[in-house]
Design an enzyme around this catalytic site. Structure first.
Site, PDB file in Angstrom:
ATOM      1  N   GLY A  41       0.840  -1.209   0.000  1.00 44.27           N
ATOM      2  CA  GLY A  41       0.000   0.000   0.000  1.00 44.27           C
ATOM      3  C   GLY A  41       0.866   1.246   0.000  1.00 44.27           C
ATOM      4  O   GLY A  41       0.511   2.281   0.562  1.00 44.27           O
ATOM      5  N   ILE A  96      -2.519  -7.035  -3.644  1.00 42.39           N
ATOM      6  CA  ILE A  96      -2.217  -7.755  -2.401  1.00 42.39           C
ATOM      7  C   ILE A  96      -2.937  -9.116  -2.381  1.00 42.39           C
ATOM      8  O   ILE A  96      -2.560 -10.021  -1.634  1.00 42.39           O
ATOM      9  CB  ILE A  96      -2.599  -6.874  -1.177  1.00 42.39           C
ATOM     10  N   TYR A 100     -14.430  -2.576   8.144  1.00 44.14           N
ATOM     11  CA  TYR A 100     -13.019  -2.205   8.299  1.00 44.14           C
ATOM     12  C   TYR A 100     -12.561  -2.392   9.746  1.00 44.14           C
ATOM     13  O   TYR A 100     -11.492  -2.936  10.012  1.00 44.14           O
ATOM     14  CB  TYR A 100     -12.882  -0.739   7.857  1.00 44.14           C
TER      15      TYR A 100
END
Ligand code: SER
Length: 337
Positions: A10, A54, A153
């Site tokens: 990231g 990823i 999240y």
């Protein structure tokens, strides 16, 4: 011989760019960066950059076997607001991506006979209050209170803290010869504010958005109520926290997950600070009930005394320094150019 590197996933995100710049400036590390996006041109020479996903397990395996990865900053994530629009994808990225990387780092630690350090940014999203009364009554919360996240999240971050702990302490606990385990460390960040990049897809974004809009001379309608209070931190302190935790002596760590914070303020106080610097700024409040609900479930302040005690965490930017010395001058400069 394989080349020793620091892996940053990231890396083109907000924390990633600031971390790459800082680590590259020390000249002590060879950086291997991964992101879906290309590196901005001014960063092109700072790392070996791989454009990739990823979730591409083969690519991750290839990277971990091709390079001698000593230290990982696993920053790739889909943030809280975006995660509510795509919860399954958020889970895949935030949990699936982390799980794969933890597994590879665990195997790598075993192979090299030396722990890979795995640094993981967690978040205030790991908390969850059922209502505003309990949020107000709780004030500053320590790490293991109110861990009832309401967002995908937040669930992902809290679970990945647990997964990291598992790989750190219990991986292959039934094997006759316990392997060398990885070294997992995590910081729970408040809302982060950078002068050089803009967040996207987060719920704390109203702070930086208000500030950057004012500097650009654009009107801004804040998506939370004026009385909404959250903890925040200027980006340089977030980088300091990641780096200081990554180098802290193992024996000083009483935990693997630490709160860190610099200051806490309401959206109205944020506006007042923006107006003090940009008196013509047009800031209004137009709460989005759904995003407001997320903010209301997050703590108004967090207790970071464990980080202060164990590894000497101390933010350089209190609220005045953050606005007056870092944010306002750099943001002004950015949009003047
Ligand atoms: N800034 C993040 C978000 O708002 C919280 O960690 O999603």
């Amino acid at each position: 011989m394989r080349k020793k590197v620091v892996l940053i996933t990231g890396a083109v995100g907000e924390i990633g760019q600031a971390l790459v710049k800082k680590l590259a400036s020390t000249g002590d590390h060879r950086l291997l960066t991964l992101d879906l996006r290309p590196m901005p041109s001014e960063f092109a020479d700072l790392s070996i950059h791989v454009e990739g996903d990823i979730l591409d397990a083969n690519m991750l395996t290839r990277l971990i076997t091709e390079y001698d990865v000593d230290l990982i900053f696993h920053l790739a994530a889909l943030l809280s607001t975006r995660g509510e629009f795509a919860p399954e994808l958020a889970h895949q990225i935030n949990v699936g991506g982390t799980m794969k990387l933890l597994q590879l780092a665990a195997e790598q630690s075993q192979r090299r006979g030396h722990p890979v350090r795995f640094i993981f940014p967690s978040s205030i999203a790991a908390y969850g209050f059922p209502d505003l009364e309990s949020k107000a009554a709780a004030g500053k919360v320590s790490e293991w209170e109110w861990n009832h996240p309401t967002t995908m999240y937040g669930c992902n971050k809290l679970y990945c803290e647990m997964l990291g702990n598992y790989y750190h302490r219990n991986y292959q606990q039934l094997a006759s010869n316990r392997p060398v385990l990885l070294d997992f460390r995590s910081v729970r960040f408040p809302g982060l504010i950078s002068a050089f990049t803009m967040p996207s897809g987060g719920t704390t974004d109203y702070g930086p958005e208000m500030l950057h809009a004012a500097a650009k001379g654009e009107p801004y309608a804040c998506f939370v109520r004026e009385d909404s209070q959250l903890p925040f931190m200027a980006m340089p302190d977030a980088i300091t926290a990641l780096l200081d935790l990554s180098t802290a002596p193992t024996e000083s760590l009483s935990s693997r997950v630490y709160n860190v914070v610099s200051f806490s303020l309401t959206a109205a106080e944020f506006r007042d600070r923006v107006l003090a610097a940009f008196p013509d700024a047009q800031i209004t409040f137009d709460p989005d009930l759904r995003r407001q609900g997320i903010v209301d479930s997050w703590p108004e302040d967090i207790d970071d005394s464990a980080a202060r005690r164990d590894w000497g965490w101390s933010p350089a930017y209190d609220i005045d320094r953050a606005f007056n010395d870092f944010l306002i001058p750099n943001i002004r400069d950015r949009y003047r150019k």
